[in-house]
Write a protein that holds these residues in place. Structure first.
Motif, PDB file in Angstrom:
ATOM      1  N   SER A  64      -2.351   8.643  -6.595  1.00 20.79           N
ATOM      2  CA  SER A  64      -3.163   8.987  -7.028  1.00 20.79           C
ATOM      3  C   SER A  64      -3.564   9.142  -8.412  1.00 20.79           C
ATOM      4  O   SER A  64      -2.496  10.291  -8.847  1.00 20.79           O
ATOM      5  CB  SER A  64      -3.944  10.270  -6.178  1.00 20.79           C
ATOM      6  OG  SER A  64      -5.284  10.237  -6.951  1.00 20.79           O
TER       7      SER A  64
ATOM      8  N   GLU B 100       2.697  -0.185  -7.984  1.00 19.55           N
ATOM      9  CA  GLU B 100       1.655  -1.423  -7.336  1.00 19.55           C
ATOM     10  C   GLU B 100       1.124  -2.847  -8.622  1.00 19.55           C
ATOM     11  O   GLU B 100       1.184  -3.912  -7.893  1.00 19.55           O
ATOM     12  CB  GLU B 100       0.426  -1.024  -7.303  1.00 19.55           C
ATOM     13  CG  GLU B 100       0.796   0.515  -5.683  1.00 19.55           C
ATOM     14  CD  GLU B 100      -0.865   1.101  -5.559  1.00 19.55           C
ATOM     15  OE1 GLU B 100      -1.507   0.720  -5.879  1.00 19.55           O
ATOM     16  OE2 GLU B 100      -0.601   2.097  -4.013  1.00 19.55           O
TER      17      GLU B 100
ATOM     18  N   THR C 123      11.008   1.136  -5.072  1.00 19.97           N
ATOM     19  CA  THR C 123      10.303   2.630  -4.643  1.00 19.97           C
ATOM     20  C   THR C 123      11.249   4.565  -6.022  1.00 19.97           C
ATOM     21  O   THR C 123      12.574   4.631  -5.312  1.00 19.97           O
ATOM     22  CB  THR C 123      10.849   3.279  -3.500  1.00 19.97           C
ATOM     23  OG1 THR C 123       9.512   2.091  -2.864  1.00 19.97           O
ATOM     24  CG2 THR C 123       9.484   4.607  -3.028  1.00 19.97           C
TER      25      THR C 123
ATOM     26  N   LYS D 292      -0.601   0.646 -12.763  1.00 25.30           N
ATOM     27  CA  LYS D 292      -0.870   1.063 -11.943  1.00 25.30           C
ATOM     28  C   LYS D 292      -0.185   1.123 -10.733  1.00 25.30           C
ATOM     29  O   LYS D 292       0.999   0.838 -10.309  1.00 25.30           O
ATOM     30  CB  LYS D 292      -2.295   0.117 -10.675  1.00 25.30           C
ATOM     31  CG  LYS D 292      -2.556   0.997 -10.287  1.00 25.30           C
ATOM     32  CD  LYS D 292      -3.845   0.184  -9.451  1.00 25.30           C
ATOM     33  CE  LYS D 292      -4.594   1.092  -8.336  1.00 25.30           C
ATOM     34  NZ  LYS D 292      -3.493   1.690  -7.466  1.00 25.30           N
ATOM     35  N   GLY D 293       0.051   2.618 -10.677  1.00 27.81           N
ATOM     36  CA  GLY D 293       1.356   3.275  -9.380  1.00 27.81           C
ATOM     37  C   GLY D 293       0.605   3.145  -8.082  1.00 27.81           C
ATOM     38  O   GLY D 293      -0.533   3.603  -7.752  1.00 27.81           O
ATOM     39  N   ASN D 294       1.384   3.822  -7.063  1.00 31.04           N
ATOM     40  CA  ASN D 294       0.848   3.892  -6.134  1.00 31.04           C
ATOM     41  C   ASN D 294       0.394   5.432  -5.844  1.00 31.04           C
ATOM     42  O   ASN D 294      -0.467   5.621  -4.600  1.00 31.04           O
ATOM     43  CB  ASN D 294       2.337   3.688  -4.873  1.00 31.04           C
ATOM     44  CG  ASN D 294       3.101   4.770  -5.201  1.00 31.04           C
ATOM     45  OD1 ASN D 294       3.904   4.818  -5.937  1.00 31.04           O
ATOM     46  ND2 ASN D 294       3.333   5.912  -3.830  1.00 31.04           N
TER      47      ASN D 294
END
Length: 366
Positions: free
Chosen positions: A117, A67, A84, A113-115
């Motif tokens: 959690s 992200e 993706t 920061k990734g999508n």
């Protein structure tokens, strides 16, 4: 009563928080990085922008994409895979560093920061940036052939036998010919490797030599050593020089649990400092030092090394059983010396807590 209730509620809250934190720490990482820390080593200012790639793999069944990436300062730039990725697919984060932005040691943080959690991973880019000198003759005062160095000797520092030690040494080409990496040659022992880093170092430019020291190839030898290593460029007549490389070699011992300490060999030296007070330079002095094994396993004396040929050190044996003591004989010949003097004696053993211990011999020579 109200205070007691609040205390119980807070205790339960922090207990649940602790269990939650432990559970999260047991979860496998969603993104697996090949490495999360890269050391660029020594970078010369004139080498320009440096770029490295951090590779990662998606280990989850869920689709993943990056992200955002946060950088610590404007001295770094970033490019990253925006695709993706399904489980098992890999991507890269390319980080660039401008060595003119800061000089000396640096450690830059990159946060990814990734999508998914919990994916907020930290990457680190480290190294040492060296500016171009305004006065090369002053910056590199030690002339060795046509090359200038900052210091006369290359100090590798502490080198352990569990892994090689690598050091980058800068030099300045005061000569009139190009120094080509392909023509560089060295005559090194089995435990030292030297190579030129840059493909080409022109006249009035700086270069780097990479020194790799593998003490494991010295057949278990320990202590201080100095080597003369010849290097040259085979296409340049008269380019042969000697590099003086010094190192302190140590045996590596893995960490020991506290409850295991008493079961290991333990060297105890009754007197670690011997003050001979005033002595004459015309006569030798003899003393003894008591060594005791206070552990529950055999103590092995690997080596005893003095810092001067004026010392003769004799040990009756090189193994001590649990509880056993021996007298170490020291003979000091002060001939040719005058004034305050200090001799160091290093004792190397298989005591994993204190593998190297020092005995100091002090005197004032008239």
């Amino acid at each position: 009563m109200k205070l007691l209730t609040q205390t119980i509620i807070l205790t339960l809250f922090f207990t649940l928080l602790q269990f939650s934190s432990q559970a999260q720490s047991l979860e496998p990482p969603k993104i697996i990085w090949k490495v999360n820390r890269v050391d660029l080593g020594t970078i010369l200012e004139e080498q320009g922008n440096q770029e490295v790639a951090f590779e990662f793999t998606n280990s989850q069944d869920s689709l993943f994409f990056i992200e955002d990436i946060w950088l610590e300062c404007g001295c770094t730039t970033v490019e990253f895979s925006k695709d993706t990725l399904a489980k098992g697919q890999s991507g890269k984060v390319r980080v660039g560093f401008d060595p003119t932005s800061a000089f000396g040691f640096f450690s830059k943080l990159i946060v990814v920061k990734g999508n998914l959690s919990g994916v907020q991973d930290s990457l680190f880019l480290e190294g040492t940036s060296i500016p171009y000198p305004t006065d090369p003759l002053r910056a590199y005062p030690v002339k060795n052939g046509d090359l200038g160095f900052r210091l006369k000797k290359i100090n590798m520092g502490e080198v352990f036998d569990n892994e090689p030690k690598i050091k980058y040494v800068e030099f300045f080409n005061f000569g009139a010919q190009d120094l080509e990496k392909g023509a560089f040659r060295s005559e090194t022992p089995s435990y030292i490797w030297v190579e030129q880093v840059q493909n080409l170092v022109r006249p009035q430019e700086r270069g780097l030599l990479m020194i790799r020291y593998e003490s494991a190839n010295r057949n278990g030898d320990l202590g201080f050593f100095e080597d003369q290593v010849p290097v040259f460029w085979e296409n340049i007549e008269g380019s042969r020089i000697n590099l003086e490389i010094i190192a302190d070699l140590f045996e590596y011992f893995p960490p020991v649990l506290k409850n295991e300490v008493d079961d290991l060999p333990q060297l105890f030296i009754q007197q670690k400092e011997i003050d001979l007070k005033e002595i004459s330079s015309k006569s030798t002095v003899r003393r003894t030092v008591t060594l005791t094994n206070r552990g529950r396993k055999v103590l092995e004396i690997r080596k005893i090394q003095g810092n001067c040929e004026c010392l003769i050190i004799e040990s009756p044996k090189d193994q001590l059983n649990p509880g056993e003591s021996i007298e170490l004989s020291l003979t000091f010949d002060p001939i040719g010396r005058k004034g305050i003097d200090q001799r160091n004696i290093y004792i190397f053993t298989n005591d994993p807590i204190n593998p190297v211990q020092l005995v100091v011999l002090k005197s004032r020579i008239d």
